[in-house]
Scaffold this active site. Structure first.
Site, PDB file in Angstrom:
ATOM      1  N   HIS A 128       0.798  -1.231   0.000  1.00  0.00           N
ATOM      2  CA  HIS A 128       0.000   0.000   0.000  1.00  0.00           C
ATOM      3  C   HIS A 128       0.829   1.280   0.000  1.00  0.00           C
ATOM      4  O   HIS A 128       0.301   2.350   0.288  1.00  0.00           O
ATOM      5  CB  HIS A 128      -0.959  -0.010   1.196  1.00  0.00           C
ATOM      6  CG  HIS A 128      -2.063  -1.022   1.050  1.00  0.00           C
ATOM      7  ND1 HIS A 128      -2.899  -1.387   2.076  1.00  0.00           N
ATOM      8  CD2 HIS A 128      -2.452  -1.764  -0.011  1.00  0.00           C
ATOM      9  CE1 HIS A 128      -3.768  -2.306   1.650  1.00  0.00           C
ATOM     10  NE2 HIS A 128      -3.501  -2.550   0.384  1.00  0.00           N
ATOM     11  N   CYS A 153       3.758  14.142  -6.532  1.00  0.00           N
ATOM     12  CA  CYS A 153       3.096  15.251  -7.234  1.00  0.00           C
ATOM     13  C   CYS A 153       1.966  14.700  -8.108  1.00  0.00           C
ATOM     14  O   CYS A 153       2.146  13.724  -8.833  1.00  0.00           O
ATOM     15  CB  CYS A 153       4.102  16.017  -8.092  1.00  0.00           C
ATOM     16  SG  CYS A 153       3.317  17.316  -9.063  1.00  0.00           S
ATOM     17  N   ASN A 205      -4.127 -12.821  15.595  1.00  0.00           N
ATOM     18  CA  ASN A 205      -4.956 -11.625  15.598  1.00  0.00           C
ATOM     19  C   ASN A 205      -5.748 -11.605  16.896  1.00  0.00           C
ATOM     20  O   ASN A 205      -6.194 -12.646  17.365  1.00  0.00           O
ATOM     21  CB  ASN A 205      -5.918 -11.653  14.391  1.00  0.00           C
ATOM     22  CG  ASN A 205      -6.580 -10.304  14.160  1.00  0.00           C
ATOM     23  OD1 ASN A 205      -7.109  -9.675  15.077  1.00  0.00           O
ATOM     24  ND2 ASN A 205      -6.541  -9.851  12.927  1.00  0.00           N
TER      25      ASN A 205
HETATM   26  P1  OAD Z   1      -7.404  -3.068  10.285  1.00  0.00           P
HETATM   27  O1  OAD Z   1      -7.427  -1.854  11.155  1.00  0.00           O
HETATM   28  O2  OAD Z   1      -8.542  -3.299   9.382  1.00  0.00           O
HETATM   29  O3  OAD Z   1      -7.249  -4.370  11.180  1.00  0.00           O
HETATM   30  C1  OAD Z   1      -6.316  -4.472  12.216  1.00  0.00           C
HETATM   31  C2  OAD Z   1      -6.418  -5.866  12.798  1.00  0.00           C
HETATM   32  O4  OAD Z   1      -5.393  -6.019  13.768  1.00  0.00           O
HETATM   33  C3  OAD Z   1      -7.747  -6.172  13.482  1.00  0.00           C
HETATM   34  O5  OAD Z   1      -8.237  -7.409  12.966  1.00  0.00           O
HETATM   35  C4  OAD Z   1      -7.394  -6.288  14.957  1.00  0.00           C
HETATM   36  O6  OAD Z   1      -8.129  -7.308  15.605  1.00  0.00           O
HETATM   37  C5  OAD Z   1      -5.939  -6.688  14.897  1.00  0.00           C
HETATM   38  N1  OAD Z   1      -5.101  -6.261  16.052  1.00  0.00           N
HETATM   39  C6  OAD Z   1      -5.149  -5.099  16.738  1.00  0.00           C
HETATM   40  N2  OAD Z   1      -4.177  -5.054  17.666  1.00  0.00           N
HETATM   41  C7  OAD Z   1      -3.492  -6.222  17.577  1.00  0.00           C
HETATM   42  C8  OAD Z   1      -2.364  -6.783  18.262  1.00  0.00           C
HETATM   43  N3  OAD Z   1      -1.729  -6.123  19.245  1.00  0.00           N
HETATM   44  N4  OAD Z   1      -1.939  -8.022  17.878  1.00  0.00           N
HETATM   45  C9  OAD Z   1      -2.567  -8.697  16.897  1.00  0.00           C
HETATM   46  N5  OAD Z   1      -3.632  -8.225  16.212  1.00  0.00           N
HETATM   47  C10 OAD Z   1      -4.084  -6.999  16.543  1.00  0.00           C
HETATM   48  O7  OAD Z   1      -6.013  -3.018   9.477  1.00  0.00           O
HETATM   49  P2  OAD Z   1      -5.584  -3.767   8.134  1.00  0.00           P
HETATM   50  O8  OAD Z   1      -6.138  -5.137   8.080  1.00  0.00           O
HETATM   51  O9  OAD Z   1      -4.122  -3.597   8.010  1.00  0.00           O
HETATM   52  O10 OAD Z   1      -5.517   0.437   3.336  1.00  0.00           O
HETATM   53  O11 OAD Z   1      -6.309  -2.868   7.058  1.00  0.00           O
HETATM   54  C11 OAD Z   1      -6.121  -3.134   5.704  1.00  0.00           C
HETATM   55  C12 OAD Z   1      -6.123  -1.861   4.895  1.00  0.00           C
HETATM   56  O12 OAD Z   1      -7.314  -1.116   5.133  1.00  0.00           O
HETATM   57  C13 OAD Z   1      -5.023  -0.880   5.260  1.00  0.00           C
HETATM   58  O13 OAD Z   1      -3.789  -1.178   4.652  1.00  0.00           O
HETATM   59  C14 OAD Z   1      -5.569   0.420   4.770  1.00  0.00           C
HETATM   60  C15 OAD Z   1      -6.987   0.292   5.285  1.00  0.00           C
HETATM   61  O14 OAD Z   1      -7.908   1.061   4.674  1.00  0.00           O
HETATM   62  C16 OAD Z   1      -5.575   1.608   2.665  1.00  0.00           C
HETATM   63  O15 OAD Z   1      -5.551   2.692   3.231  1.00  0.00           O
HETATM   64  C17 OAD Z   1      -5.650   1.464   1.195  1.00  0.00           C
HETATM   65 ZN    ZN Z   2       5.249  18.326  -9.797  1.00  0.00          ZN
END
Ligand code: OAD
Ligand code: ZN
Length: 250
Positions: free
Chosen positions: A122, A130, A217
């Protein structure tokens, strides 16, 4: 042995046997470093969902608002340090012949912990691109003096060099990730809610080709039922336990 100890022992045995491991991480691995996740109460910024802000439409509709969100994220990450989960994954490179680390995170903490060749699906929070000439500026300024920031070369407005919903992820990164999954024996999925594609399906791809999938998780995730070992604990606490350092590369 408690159920947790039993799962940890099983995961240790799988990792011990493997010569090729793929790791997929999400925001949860950085939570213990104080970086807010995207979903869940603490992840929300001013009641916006990430799908409402992380899009080209949202940006062109209100570039300042979207930049305020990224400025807030940059501020949250600025002083963050890797936690024992990041360090454990970096150390694993010394004990396993091939490690491929795929991350959805844009915070750079895996690299700071010492992981090499991280596949950043990502993008990166510290780069400004820019919108006109494509110039990429590496900037660690927090908060940014001007929102949106202007290109130093042509004066047009810059955007975060990240991938938004509705945008293409670099095909080379996807290819490398899928190829690594095909070749691994064990896949570890850590701290991702498993709702954003294509990362969400990567565990399923691994299962289709009979790999052992281990999920760490804190909470339930949509595909957990298909995985081999599911550990509902904090990654910073569990990952250091999974890797025994008595294994050396042959
Ligand atoms: P999320 O915020 O959707 O999920 C985070 C996960 O981490 C959840 O399932 C929590 O249960 C888990 N969690 C929290 N604390 C934890 C810990 N200490 N140990 C283990 N697990 C834990 O984040 P992502 O799955 O990374 O993309 O989200 C995916 C994408 O959605 C991101 O890259 C971003 C977002 O929109 C873009 O911005 C394009
Ligand atoms: Zn420029």
């Amino acid at each position: 042995m408690t159920e947790l100890e039993d799962k940890i022992a099983q995961a240790q045995a799988e990792i011990e046997r493997a010569t090729n491991i793929v790791i997929l991480t999400g925001a949860g691995i950085s939570a213990e470093s104080g970086v807010p996740t995207f979903r869940g109460e603490e992840g929300l910024w001013q009641n916006y969902r990430p799908e409402e802000l992380a899009t080209p439409e949202a940006f062109w509709n209100d570039p300042k608002l979207v930049w305020e969100w990224y400025d807030w994220r940059r501020n949250a990450v600025k002083d963050a340090k890797p936690n024992p989960g990041h360090y454990a994954l970096a150390e694993l490179e010394h004990y396993v012949q091939k490690i491929t680390l795929i991350t959805q995170n844009i915070d750079g903490l895996h690299q700071m912990a010492g992981s090499h060749d991280v596949l950043e699906m990502h993008g990166n929070l510290w780069q400004i691109k820019c919108t006109k000439c494509g110039e990429i500026e590496q900037s660690y300024e927090v908060p940014l003096a001007e929102l949106p920031p202007k290109c130093k070369k042509c004066g047009e407005i810059g955007r975060p060099n990240v991938v938004w919903f509705g945008e293409m992820i670099d095909m080379a990164v996807i290819d490398a990730a899928l190829q690594a999954i095909e070749q691994c024996q064990v896949m570890l999925i850590v701290g991702t809610s498993g709702v954003v594609e294509p990362a969400a399906s990567m565990g399923l791809v691994a299962k289709q080709t009979d790999k052992t999938v281990i999920e760490i998780n804190l909470e339930e995730t949509p595909s957990a039922g298909l995985y081999d070992i599911v550990i509902r604990e904090k990654s910073g606490e569990v990952l250091p336990l999974l890797f025994t350092s008595n294994k050396t590369l042959s």
